[in-house]
Scaffold this active site. Structure first.
Site, PDB file in Angstrom:
ATOM      1  N   TYR A   1       0.808  -1.219   0.000  1.00 50.31           N
ATOM      2  CA  TYR A   1       0.000   0.000   0.000  1.00 50.31           C
ATOM      3  C   TYR A   1       0.845   1.276   0.000  1.00 50.31           C
ATOM      4  O   TYR A   1       0.344   2.353  -0.312  1.00 50.31           O
ATOM      5  CB  TYR A   1      -0.980   0.017   1.176  1.00 50.31           C
ATOM      6  N   ARG A   2       2.117   1.165   0.305  1.00 46.11           N
ATOM      7  CA  ARG A   2       2.977   2.349   0.345  1.00 46.11           C
ATOM      8  C   ARG A   2       3.431   2.765  -1.054  1.00 46.11           C
ATOM      9  O   ARG A   2       3.391   1.986  -1.993  1.00 46.11           O
ATOM     10  CB  ARG A   2       4.196   2.092   1.228  1.00 46.11           C
TER      11      ARG A   2
END
Length: 181
Positions: A129-130
Site C-alpha cells: 500500500y505504500r
C-alpha cells in the site's frame, strides 16, 4: 534471478488523459531494481490497443506528445488488451518480488496508481500500500535546496520505459546529493 521482498517495482503508465473515469491506459512498463537502485530486469513494455473513439478523447497535449513519440501508431497496431498487460506484467513481477512486498515506485506515482485501481485492479493489488514517489523528493528539493535541481534533467520522452529510467536516475541523484546515505 533472485526473488526478494527488498526488490523495488517501478512502473509507469501513459494514458489518454488524467481522469481514470474517462481516460484509458495506453502504455505500461515496469522495471525491478534492488534496494540500492541497481536495475535487475526490465518487464514487458506494452502499447495497449484502444479504439479511435478512445484516442479522440485525448487533449492537444496528449495527442501531440503521443503522436510525436510514435506511441499513437504503436497503439493502433497493437493487439494487446489491458488483460494481456495485466497477465504479462504480473508474470514478470512474480519472478522478482513477492506480492504485497514492494511499494509502487515512480514519479507522480499516485496518478498511475489511480489508473491501475480503476483499469487494472489485479495488478494494483500486487503492490504494497505504500508509495515511493520520487516527485515528493523533487518538490521538497525545490522548496529547500532549489539549486540542486539544476544538476539533474530528465529526457522527458513520455514513453513509459524511458520515464522509469529517468525516475530511477533521478532518485539516484537525490540519494547522492541530498541523502548521502
Amino acid at each position: 534471478m533472485t526473488i526478494s521482498d527488498q526488490n523495488l517495482i517501478w512502473v509507469d503508465l501513459e494514458m489518454t488523459g488524467l481522469d481514470p473515469e474517462i481516460h484509458q491506459i495506453i502504455e505500461i512498463a515496469t522495471i525491478v531494481t534492488d534496494a540500492q537502485l541497481n536495475i535487475l530486469a526490465e518487464g514487458p513494455v506494452l502499447a495497449i490497443h484502444q479504439s479511435e473513439a478512445e484516442l479522440a478523447k485525448m487533449d492537444d497535449w496528449c495527442t501531440n506528445t503521443h503522436t510525436n513519440s510514435g506511441l499513437v501508431e504503436r497503439i493502433r497496431q497493437s493487439k494487446f488488451t489491458e488483460e494481456d498487460a495485466i497477465r504479462q506484467t504480473i508474470a514478470f513481477l512474480e519472478q522478482w518480488v513477492p506480492k504485497g512486498a514492494s511499494p509502487i515506485c515512480g514519479n507522480s506515482i499516485g496518478q498511475d496508481r489511480r489508473f491501475l485501481y480503476k483499469h487494472m485492479p489485479e495488478l494494483e493489488q500486487y503492490f504494497h500500500y505504500r508509495y515511493l514517489d520520487v516527485s515528493t523528493i523533487k518538490e521538497l528539493t525545490r522548496r529547500w535546496q532549489p539549486e540542486l535541481l539544476e544538476g539533474f534533467s530528465k529526457k522527458g520522452s513520455h514513453l513509459a520505459l524511458d520515464d522509469i529510467h529517468d525516475s530511477i536516475a533521478e532518485l539516484r541523484y537525490y540519494r547522492e546529493h541530498i541523502f548521502t546515505i
